[in-house]
Design a protein around this motif. Sequence first.
Motif, PDB file in Angstrom:
ATOM      1  N   LEU A  32      86.262  12.682  -9.640  1.00  0.00           N
ATOM      2  CA  LEU A  32      86.574  11.265  -9.802  1.00  0.00           C
ATOM      3  C   LEU A  32      87.955  10.990 -10.396  1.00  0.00           C
ATOM      4  N   PRO A  33      88.395  11.679 -11.449  1.00  0.00           N
ATOM      5  CA  PRO A  33      89.744  11.414 -11.964  1.00  0.00           C
ATOM      6  C   PRO A  33      90.838  11.668 -10.928  1.00  0.00           C
ATOM      7  N   ARG A  34      90.628  12.647 -10.063  1.00  0.00           N
ATOM      8  CA  ARG A  34      91.608  12.935  -9.015  1.00  0.00           C
ATOM      9  C   ARG A  34      91.637  11.801  -7.994  1.00  0.00           C
ATOM     10  N   ASP A  65      77.395  -0.757 -12.021  1.00  0.00           N
ATOM     11  CA  ASP A  65      77.473  -0.954 -10.583  1.00  0.00           C
ATOM     12  C   ASP A  65      78.576  -1.960 -10.295  1.00  0.00           C
ATOM     13  N   PHE A  66      79.314  -1.752  -9.215  1.00  0.00           N
ATOM     14  CA  PHE A  66      80.296  -2.743  -8.814  1.00  0.00           C
ATOM     15  C   PHE A  66      80.350  -2.811  -7.297  1.00  0.00           C
ATOM     16  N   ASP A  67      80.859  -3.934  -6.803  1.00  0.00           N
ATOM     17  CA  ASP A  67      80.834  -4.185  -5.364  1.00  0.00           C
ATOM     18  C   ASP A  67      81.917  -3.405  -4.623  1.00  0.00           C
ATOM     19  N   GLY A  68      81.850  -3.478  -3.298  1.00  0.00           N
ATOM     20  CA  GLY A  68      82.770  -2.739  -2.451  1.00  0.00           C
ATOM     21  C   GLY A  68      84.221  -3.132  -2.635  1.00  0.00           C
ATOM     22  N   TYR A  86      89.837   0.096  -6.894  1.00  0.00           N
ATOM     23  CA  TYR A  86      89.885   1.251  -7.786  1.00  0.00           C
ATOM     24  C   TYR A  86      90.251   2.541  -7.046  1.00  0.00           C
ATOM     25  N   GLY A  87      90.160   2.549  -5.729  1.00  0.00           N
ATOM     26  CA  GLY A  87      90.408   3.771  -4.982  1.00  0.00           C
ATOM     27  C   GLY A  87      89.181   4.650  -4.865  1.00  0.00           C
ATOM     28  N   TYR A  88      88.029   4.092  -5.261  1.00  0.00           N
ATOM     29  CA  TYR A  88      86.762   4.830  -5.218  1.00  0.00           C
ATOM     30  C   TYR A  88      86.294   4.997  -3.767  1.00  0.00           C
ATOM     31  N   VAL A  89      86.572   4.012  -2.934  1.00  0.00           N
ATOM     32  CA  VAL A  89      86.292   4.072  -1.499  1.00  0.00           C
ATOM     33  C   VAL A  89      87.581   3.748  -0.763  1.00  0.00           C
ATOM     34  N   ASN A  90      87.693   4.202   0.466  1.00  0.00           N
ATOM     35  CA  ASN A  90      88.901   3.943   1.251  1.00  0.00           C
ATOM     36  C   ASN A  90      89.120   2.461   1.490  1.00  0.00           C
ATOM     37  N   ARG A  91      88.075   1.792   1.888  1.00  0.00           N
ATOM     38  CA  ARG A  91      88.187   0.364   2.161  1.00  0.00           C
ATOM     39  C   ARG A  91      86.810  -0.279   2.161  1.00  0.00           C
ATOM     40  N   SER A  92      86.823  -1.570   1.900  1.00  0.00           N
ATOM     41  CA  SER A  92      85.606  -2.370   1.926  1.00  0.00           C
ATOM     42  C   SER A  92      85.627  -3.162   3.231  1.00  0.00           C
TER      43      SER A  92
END
Length: 136
Positions: free
Chosen positions: A15-17, A33-36, A42-48
């Motif tokens: 996750l830090p990377r 929990d947070f939405d898309g 945050y960069g957690y997913v490529n795109r929503s």
Amino acid sequence: MTTGVAPGGGAVSRLPRLVGRGRALEILAGAEDFDGDLAERYGYVNRSIPDAEFDDFINSFTRRVAGTDRGAVAEMKGWVNEMTLPDDQEFGPQSDAFFARVAGPEVSGWITRAFEQGLQQPGDLEERLGTRGFEV
């Protein structure tokens, strides 16, 4: 982490990377929990992507990738993995710590109560676990 257990499956290394140190600490320690859209920022997913556009996006993307030389894609993926993925040696201590905490009386008691109240089942507990934590 509101359950008293730090992740043991590699999230602390990966996750830090992916999102940076500060956001990783917020995600892991806060267990919110947070939405898309926030996950994308945050960069957690490529795109929503809105549900109505999802199938078209996936179909277009897979056609583009499928039309690319497989060897070139594999080579590129290998280089990206080499530069961004943690070394496998990082996972052992995290998994050991995870299982040690899970085996402890406080966490194992919480887990028993949580399963009795609906952990890993559709419903209120699963949907609000980030805000409930040890409240279970």
